[in-house]
Structure formats: C-alpha cells, structure tokens
Design a protein around this motif. Structure first.
Motif, PDB file in Angstrom:
ATOM      1  N   GLY A   1       7.117  -6.061 -33.519  1.00  0.00           N
ATOM      2  CA  GLY A   1       8.019  -5.894 -32.457  1.00  0.00           C
ATOM      3  C   GLY A   1       8.183  -6.406 -31.503  1.00  0.00           C
ATOM      4  O   GLY A   1       7.931  -7.051 -30.956  1.00  0.00           O
TER       5      GLY A   1
ATOM      6  N   SER B   1      16.502   2.079 -34.478  1.00  0.00           N
ATOM      7  CA  SER B   1      15.322   1.193 -34.613  1.00  0.00           C
ATOM      8  C   SER B   1      14.269   2.258 -34.816  1.00  0.00           C
ATOM      9  O   SER B   1      13.354   1.745 -35.329  1.00  0.00           O
ATOM     10  CB  SER B   1      15.116  -0.431 -33.510  1.00  0.00           C
TER      11      SER B   1
ATOM     12  N   TYR C   1       3.314  -5.715 -30.839  1.00  0.00           N
ATOM     13  CA  TYR C   1       4.598  -6.357 -30.152  1.00  0.00           C
ATOM     14  C   TYR C   1       4.340  -7.232 -28.741  1.00  0.00           C
ATOM     15  O   TYR C   1       3.611  -7.294 -28.341  1.00  0.00           O
ATOM     16  CB  TYR C   1       5.568  -4.829 -29.920  1.00  0.00           C
TER      17      TYR C   1
ATOM     18  N   LEU D   1      13.675  -3.501 -31.190  1.00  0.00           N
ATOM     19  CA  LEU D   1      13.159  -2.195 -30.444  1.00  0.00           C
ATOM     20  C   LEU D   1      13.609  -2.134 -29.414  1.00  0.00           C
ATOM     21  O   LEU D   1      13.344  -2.868 -28.203  1.00  0.00           O
ATOM     22  CB  LEU D   1      11.681  -2.116 -30.441  1.00  0.00           C
TER      23      LEU D   1
ATOM     24  N   ILE E   1      10.813  -6.746 -35.837  1.00  0.00           N
ATOM     25  CA  ILE E   1      11.922  -5.788 -35.850  1.00  0.00           C
ATOM     26  C   ILE E   1      12.462  -5.769 -34.357  1.00  0.00           C
ATOM     27  O   ILE E   1      11.497  -5.572 -33.690  1.00  0.00           O
ATOM     28  CB  ILE E   1      12.252  -4.175 -36.262  1.00  0.00           C
TER      29      ILE E   1
ATOM     30  N   VAL F   1       3.543  -5.563 -39.619  1.00  0.00           N
ATOM     31  CA  VAL F   1       5.503  -5.523 -38.806  1.00  0.00           C
ATOM     32  C   VAL F   1       5.141  -6.111 -37.317  1.00  0.00           C
ATOM     33  O   VAL F   1       4.497  -4.907 -36.405  1.00  0.00           O
ATOM     34  CB  VAL F   1       5.437  -4.039 -38.858  1.00  0.00           C
TER      35      VAL F   1
ATOM     36  N   SER G   1      11.796   0.629 -37.806  1.00  0.00           N
ATOM     37  CA  SER G   1       9.853   0.521 -37.923  1.00  0.00           C
ATOM     38  C   SER G   1       9.560   1.344 -38.079  1.00  0.00           C
ATOM     39  O   SER G   1       8.174   1.211 -39.117  1.00  0.00           O
ATOM     40  CB  SER G   1      10.342   0.293 -36.309  1.00  0.00           C
TER      41      SER G   1
END
Length: 277
Positions: free
Chosen positions: A74, A56, A102, A50, A48, A72, A60
């Motif tokens: 980012g 978002s 992320y 961000l 995803i 997950v 998330s």
C-alpha cells in the motif's frame, strides 16, 4: 467536476441492497478476478493507493483475501488538503486491519515541483486538485514497476458512470476490482467482509481541495445517484418516470445524464482517426 451545489436527495431511493448470497458471490467473483489479473500479468503482487476511504479499504481487503497480505503493498499519499483523520484511517487499514507492507509519501512537494515548472496553473483549484491525483498515479506505477506488480484501482460503478474520477489519475490503473458495484453496495460489501462501520459509513471525499465532498460536488447524495444510474442510465427508464419513481426533480435526472454523456471520453481509450480505407 463542478462546483459544490446543494445536495438533492430522493424521497424514495431505489433499494439496491444485495442479499447475503449475492454479497458472497461478489466477494468470490472479485477475489477470483484479482487473482486472475495478477496471474495474467505474470507477477505475484499488487500495489494499491490507500486513501482511508471505503473504496480503497474494500479493494485492499479483497486483494489480501485473494493474494495474501504478503503480496499486497500500500501507498498512503497525503497532500496538504487531506484530513489527518483520513490518513490515519489509511494507515490503520494497512497496519491494523490487513497487516500489509506500506509506505507514506507526501505528495505536496511533488505537486509544487510541477507548479514551479508551470506556474500559470497556481491557484486553479480544479487543475491543481487533478495534479495531486495524477502525482499519486505516477507513484503507484513507480512502485509497481520497481516491485514487478500491477496497480489495483479503487473505482466503483457510480463514479465511473458519471466520470467522477481524474483521467490518468485514479483512473490510471491496471484493473478496477469493484467496478461492478454502486457506491451503496460498496459500503454493504465492506461491512459484509468485516470492515468496521466507522470506515464503511464515513463521508466520501476525493479530497482534491479543502472541504471537498463527493456529494456536495456532484449535487446529489449517493442513494439518489445510484437510483438514477440504475433506473435511467443503465435501466433505460425515462427521465420523467425515474424522477416520479424515486421522488426527485427531473433536473436531478438530467444532471446525471449530462454527467454520464459528458464523461464518455474518460471511459474510452484515446481515439484515433478512422482508417482511410
């Protein structure tokens, strides 16, 4: 997307507030949807983008509820026009609120490379703004392919119905978990699931160029937009009755109708000719 105009505000916008039971129902429905989409793709994780914005952030958060933080990933993808505070919020969501893995990738060098290849677009605010958004989509899918993941979109119902997204940019995703929520309901559900108020209430901006905000660009605030969409576009109430009901000029209703009809191509698959026989 049009140039910024004075923002029109309804005197008495429609109350689209969800009850506590409805909020819990949406929470369960969306997390089940995310799980189903991941399983249907035969993968275990989701990517995803961000932005630090509420869409978002909520998406998330619900993705983590559905899949677990370890599933997950980012991407924070700032450009030269992004406010530093928004990028800080995006990293805060990833690291402090959700604890997901992320990376931060600067997209300006990527956009610059495209403009070197096609310099005629240099200085075209809309074209270059959309270019930045499409660069993010490419990076989302590069990461998703590499990680054997799907890409979660962050579009809400308000944006989708008026085409307030970039075709093959933030609209280029595998699914949109919050697609059934108007913008005001996104904020409400975000608070319900524990997103801090400063994130849930912040001014919405696609940040395609410096100083851009959603409401100034559309010429309507979100409570007014949501009301017109619910009553006139989706509810079938006439333009004059809608305007009278919420206390706004008929020109505002007509503007939303024009945006809705003019953006139909964004919500549909690319067309082909009808069969010959």
């Amino acid at each position: 997307m049009a140039e910024a105009k004075p923002v029109q505000r309804a005197d008495d916008p429609l109350d689209l507030t969800l009850s506590e039971a409805e909020l819990e129902a949406y929470r369960d429905h969306i997390t089940d949807f995310v799980t189903e989409q991941v399983e249907a793709a035969g993968v275990e994780t989701a990517v995803i983008g961000l932005s630090g914005g509420i869409d978002s952030t909520l998406t998330s958060h619900l993705a983590v509820e559905a899949l677990g933080a370890e599933h997950v990933y980012g991407l924070v993808m700032p450009s030269e026009v992004n406010r530093e505070a928004n990028m800080s919020d995006a990293e805060r969501v990833a690291s402090e609120l959700l604890g997901i893995e992320y990376d931060v990738i600067e997209i300006e060098p990527i956009a610059d490379a495209f403009l070197e290849g096609y310099p005629d677009a240099e200085g075209d605010q809309l074209a270059v703004g959309n270019l930045r958004v499409r660069c993010r989509a490419v990076l989302n899918y590069l990461a998703a392919n590499h990680r054997d993941s799907i890409v979660l979109g962050t579009g809400n119902k308000s944006e989708a119905l008026v085409g307030y997204f970039t075709k093959y940019g933030d609209g280029a995703v595998d699914c949109h978990p919050i697609a059934n929520l108007y913008k005001g309901q996104v904020r409400q559900l975000a608070k319900h699931v524990g997103v801090p108020d400063d994130l849930a209430d912040k001014t919405a901006s696609a940040e395609m160029w410096v100083g851009q905000t959603d409401e100034e660009e559309m010429g309507l605030d979100y409570p007014t937009l949501d009301s017109i969409l619910a009553l006139h576009v989706e509810g079938g109430v006439s333009a004059s009755a809608t305007a009278a009901e919420i206390g706004v000029g008929e020109d505002a209703v007509a503007r939303v109708r024009t945006l809705y009809e003019g953006s139909a191509h964004k919500r549909a698959a690319p067309p082909g000719p009808d069969p010959l026989c």
